[in-house]
Scaffold this motif. Structure first.
Motif, mmCIF file in Angstrom:
data_model
loop_
_atom_site.group_PDB
_atom_site.id
_atom_site.type_symbol
_atom_site.label_atom_id
_atom_site.label_comp_id
_atom_site.label_asym_id
_atom_site.label_seq_id
_atom_site.Cartn_x
_atom_site.Cartn_y
_atom_site.Cartn_z
ATOM 1 N N GLU A 31 26.821 77.646 26.320
ATOM 2 C CA GLU A 31 26.888 76.978 27.550
ATOM 3 C C GLU A 31 26.099 75.505 27.435
ATOM 4 O OE1 GLU A 31 29.235 77.194 29.645
ATOM 5 O OE2 GLU A 31 29.578 79.558 29.240
ATOM 6 N N ASP A 34 28.135 73.390 25.213
ATOM 7 C CA ASP A 34 29.675 73.597 25.573
ATOM 8 C C ASP A 34 30.332 73.661 24.391
ATOM 9 O OD1 ASP A 34 31.610 73.752 26.921
ATOM 10 O OD2 ASP A 34 32.116 71.525 26.561
ATOM 11 N N ARG A 35 29.906 74.905 23.662
ATOM 12 C CA ARG A 35 30.831 75.267 22.300
ATOM 13 C C ARG A 35 31.015 76.658 22.115
ATOM 14 N NH1 ARG A 35 25.490 73.870 18.129
ATOM 15 N NH2 ARG A 35 24.303 75.289 19.077
ATOM 16 N N ARG A 65 37.472 74.459 24.037
ATOM 17 C CA ARG A 65 35.712 74.151 23.849
ATOM 18 C C ARG A 65 36.102 73.622 22.390
ATOM 19 N NH1 ARG A 65 31.739 77.577 26.630
ATOM 20 N NH2 ARG A 65 32.855 77.985 28.588
#
Length: 147
Positions: A31, A34-35, A65
């Motif tokens: 998180e 963001d991957r 993502r």
């Protein structure tokens, strides 16, 4: 750190298997950056990436993502090399006091690649090495005799 997979991680692994016919051993949802990080079975990396990265682009659209893939290896040094690729790791240096392992890179230009923007590559190495080998990654350093 235990390797536990929640519902979301299992769903992401299944999406990868359906779209690429390759096998993921693990999936980590990061998180902070963001991957989604996939650990791909040895030998399946070509299938997972696809021709000219087509499978990665398609899967990114489905999941919404950014994706990163790392090929698994049973040898910690090779696994770490796969994580920070294209940077070249010279060797691993164990830190006596904290029990951490420092990564020593060959060239000064590889230092930035191994650390990554905002520390994202070294953070990926920390997460995955803790999950698979219970190994703490300390710092990324330049080898003393490097140019």
């Amino acid at each position: 750190m235990e390797r536990t997979l929640g519902f979301k991680e299992r769903r992401y692994i299944e999406e990868l298997r359906i779209l690429t016919r390759s096998t993921a051993l693990d999936c980590v949802i990061d998180e902070r950056f963001d991957r989604v990080i996939y650990v791909i079975r040895t030998g399946d990396m070509g299938l997972a990436i696809g021709k000219k990265g087509e499978n990665i682009r398609r899967l990114q659209k489905v999941l919404g993502r950014r994706l990163e893939m790392v090929e698994y290896d049973e040898v910690p040094f090779t696994f770490l090399s796969n994580i920070v690729r294209p940077a070249e790791i010279a060797r691993l240096d164990e830190d006596g006091e904290g029990g951490q392992v420092n990564l020593l890179v060959r060239r000064r230009s590889d230092l930035g690649i191994a650390i990554g923007k905002g520390g994202c590559n070294v953070e990926k190495a920390r997460i995955l090495c803790k999950r698979f080998f219970n190994m703490d990654i300390g710092e990324v350093l330049l080898e003393e005799d490097a140019v």
